[in-house]
Design a protein around this motif. Structure first.
Motif, PDB file in Angstrom:
ATOM      1  N   GLN A 120       0.836  -1.186   0.000  1.00 13.31           N
ATOM      2  CA  GLN A 120       0.000   0.000   0.000  1.00 13.31           C
ATOM      3  C   GLN A 120       0.877   1.243   0.000  1.00 13.31           C
ATOM      4  N   VAL A 121       0.589   2.159  -0.902  1.00 13.30           N
ATOM      5  CA  VAL A 121       1.350   3.403  -0.994  1.00 13.30           C
ATOM      6  C   VAL A 121       0.852   4.388   0.051  1.00 13.30           C
ATOM      7  N   GLN A 122       1.797   4.979   0.750  1.00 12.76           N
ATOM      8  CA  GLN A 122       1.433   5.931   1.789  1.00 12.76           C
ATOM      9  C   GLN A 122       2.501   7.013   1.895  1.00 12.76           C
ATOM     10  N   LEU A 123       2.057   8.253   2.081  1.00  9.82           N
ATOM     11  CA  LEU A 123       2.953   9.363   2.370  1.00  9.82           C
ATOM     12  C   LEU A 123       2.460  10.019   3.648  1.00  9.82           C
ATOM     13  N   VAL A 124       3.350  10.189   4.589  1.00 11.53           N
ATOM     14  CA  VAL A 124       2.977  10.729   5.893  1.00 11.53           C
ATOM     15  C   VAL A 124       3.839  11.935   6.199  1.00 11.53           C
ATOM     16  N   GLU A 125       3.171  13.089   6.329  1.00  8.93           N
ATOM     17  CA  GLU A 125       3.874  14.331   6.650  1.00  8.93           C
ATOM     18  C   GLU A 125       3.928  14.539   8.150  1.00  8.93           C
ATOM     19  N   SER A 126       4.929  15.301   8.548  1.00 12.58           N
ATOM     20  CA  SER A 126       5.025  15.724   9.940  1.00 12.58           C
ATOM     21  C   SER A 126       5.806  17.024   9.995  1.00 12.58           C
ATOM     22  N   GLY A 127       5.650  17.745  11.104  1.00  6.24           N
ATOM     23  CA  GLY A 127       6.466  18.923  11.335  1.00  6.24           C
ATOM     24  C   GLY A 127       5.758  20.250  11.242  1.00  6.24           C
TER      25      GLY A 127
ATOM     26  N   SER B 230       8.699  17.055   7.194  1.00 11.84           N
ATOM     27  CA  SER B 230       9.209  15.777   6.695  1.00 11.84           C
ATOM     28  C   SER B 230       8.068  14.984   6.087  1.00 11.84           C
ATOM     29  N   CYS B 231       8.397  14.167   5.118  1.00 11.43           N
ATOM     30  CA  CYS B 231       7.406  13.296   4.487  1.00 11.43           C
ATOM     31  C   CYS B 231       8.073  11.956   4.201  1.00 11.43           C
ATOM     32  N   VAL B 232       7.539  10.936   4.828  1.00 17.54           N
ATOM     33  CA  VAL B 232       8.062   9.589   4.626  1.00 17.54           C
ATOM     34  C   VAL B 232       7.122   8.828   3.700  1.00 17.54           C
ATOM     35  N   ALA B 233       7.674   8.282   2.645  1.00 19.04           N
ATOM     36  CA  ALA B 233       6.885   7.511   1.682  1.00 19.04           C
ATOM     37  C   ALA B 233       7.138   6.025   1.888  1.00 19.04           C
ATOM     38  N   SER B 234       6.109   5.253   1.689  1.00 22.03           N
ATOM     39  CA  SER B 234       6.250   3.805   1.778  1.00 22.03           C
ATOM     40  C   SER B 234       5.434   3.161   0.660  1.00 22.03           C
ATOM     41  N   GLY B 235       5.836   1.983   0.263  1.00 19.13           N
ATOM     42  CA  GLY B 235       5.101   1.250  -0.742  1.00 19.13           C
ATOM     43  C   GLY B 235       5.598   1.445  -2.165  1.00 19.13           C
ATOM     44  N   ARG B 236       6.235   2.581  -2.427  1.00 25.14           N
ATOM     45  CA  ARG B 236       6.779   2.868  -3.758  1.00 25.14           C
ATOM     46  C   ARG B 236       7.967   3.794  -3.598  1.00 25.14           C
ATOM     47  N   PHE B 237       8.912   3.692  -4.528  1.00 26.31           N
ATOM     48  CA  PHE B 237       9.960   4.703  -4.590  1.00 26.31           C
ATOM     49  C   PHE B 237       9.538   5.724  -5.630  1.00 26.31           C
ATOM     50  N   PHE B 238       9.520   6.983  -5.231  1.00 22.92           N
ATOM     51  CA  PHE B 238       9.053   8.042  -6.116  1.00 22.92           C
ATOM     52  C   PHE B 238      10.224   8.790  -6.738  1.00 22.92           C
ATOM     53  N   VAL B 239      10.234   8.859  -8.038  1.00 25.05           N
ATOM     54  CA  VAL B 239      11.263   9.638  -8.728  1.00 25.05           C
ATOM     55  C   VAL B 239      11.076  11.132  -8.420  1.00 25.05           C
ATOM     56  N   PHE B 240       9.831  11.551  -8.403  1.00 24.88           N
ATOM     57  CA  PHE B 240       9.513  12.951  -8.125  1.00 24.88           C
ATOM     58  C   PHE B 240       8.845  13.047  -6.752  1.00 24.88           C
ATOM     59  N   MET B 241       9.357  13.903  -5.919  1.00 27.61           N
ATOM     60  CA  MET B 241       8.705  14.189  -4.645  1.00 27.61           C
ATOM     61  C   MET B 241       8.674  15.696  -4.455  1.00 27.61           C
ATOM     62  N   GLY B 242       7.616  16.170  -3.863  1.00 28.27           N
ATOM     63  CA  GLY B 242       7.507  17.610  -3.705  1.00 28.27           C
ATOM     64  C   GLY B 242       6.530  18.015  -2.633  1.00 28.27           C
ATOM     65  N   TRP B 243       6.517  19.302  -2.404  1.00 27.20           N
ATOM     66  CA  TRP B 243       5.631  19.922  -1.431  1.00 27.20           C
ATOM     67  C   TRP B 243       4.720  20.909  -2.143  1.00 27.20           C
ATOM     68  N   TYR B 244       3.461  20.829  -1.801  1.00 28.46           N
ATOM     69  CA  TYR B 244       2.461  21.759  -2.302  1.00 28.46           C
ATOM     70  C   TYR B 244       1.756  22.364  -1.093  1.00 28.46           C
ATOM     71  N   ARG B 245       1.066  23.471  -1.321  1.00 31.41           N
ATOM     72  CA  ARG B 245       0.295  24.066  -0.237  1.00 31.41           C
ATOM     73  C   ARG B 245      -1.024  24.593  -0.763  1.00 31.41           C
ATOM     74  N   GLN B 246      -1.969  24.674   0.159  1.00 26.68           N
ATOM     75  CA  GLN B 246      -3.301  25.116  -0.217  1.00 26.68           C
ATOM     76  C   GLN B 246      -3.939  25.887   0.914  1.00 26.68           C
ATOM     77  N   VAL B 247      -4.563  27.004   0.548  1.00 22.76           N
ATOM     78  CA  VAL B 247      -5.370  27.768   1.490  1.00 22.76           C
ATOM     79  C   VAL B 247      -6.819  27.671   1.038  1.00 22.76           C
ATOM     80  N   PRO B 248      -7.761  27.826   1.955  1.00 21.92           N
ATOM     81  CA  PRO B 248      -9.173  27.706   1.594  1.00 21.92           C
ATOM     82  C   PRO B 248      -9.559  28.637   0.455  1.00 21.92           C
ATOM     83  N   GLY B 249     -10.251  28.088  -0.513  1.00 19.19           N
ATOM     84  CA  GLY B 249     -10.730  28.890  -1.633  1.00 19.19           C
ATOM     85  C   GLY B 249      -9.738  29.063  -2.763  1.00 19.19           C
ATOM     86  N   LYS B 250      -8.548  28.502  -2.587  1.00 18.43           N
ATOM     87  CA  LYS B 250      -7.537  28.626  -3.640  1.00 18.43           C
ATOM     88  C   LYS B 250      -7.056  27.257  -4.090  1.00 18.43           C
TER      89      LYS B 250
END
Length: 115
Positions: A1-8, A21-41
């Motif tokens: 099962q693929v899972q990404l768990v953020e913390s911090g 931090s973000c720990v991924a399990s279940g797959r090795f990802f060639v691309f990893m990144g951070w995105y952000r979202q605010v309400p309404g955007k």
């Protein structure tokens, strides 16, 4: 099962620092990144990094945020310095097998910067 768990995430005053931090399990990802979202955007890219070390940053965070990853641990980090109130958002970790997906997302972690 693929899972990404953020913390911090958390609450910090303007000018302060946080590290995510973000720990991924279940797959090795060639691309990893951070995105952000605010309400309404739409969710927006903050920073990304390939397994080969190529990085990409949003203009709004260049010089303040640094993305890094430990391929052996399948983990990606985001060091955020000189934080501003406008950095307040839910930050999501994304992993992708290729530049065209498929994409996998973490559950998100709240970052709040007070003025």
């Amino acid at each position: 099962q693929v899972q990404l768990v953020e913390s911090g995430g958390g609450l910090v005053k303007a000018g302060g620092s946080l590290s995510l931090s973000c720990v991924a399990s279940g797959r090795f990802f060639v691309f990893m990144g951070w995105y952000r979202q605010v309400p309404g955007k739409q969710r927006e890219l903050v920073a990304s990094m390939t397994s080969g070390g190529t990085t990409n940053y949003a203009d709004s965070v260049k010089g303040r945020f640094t993305i890094s990853r430990d391929n052996a641990k399948n983990t990606v980090y985001l060091q955020m310095n000189s934080l501003k109130p406008e950095d307040t958002a839910v930050y999501y970790c994304k992993g992708a097998l290729t530049a065209w997906g498929p994409d996998y997302w973490g559950q998100g972690t709240q970052v709040t910067v007070s003025s």
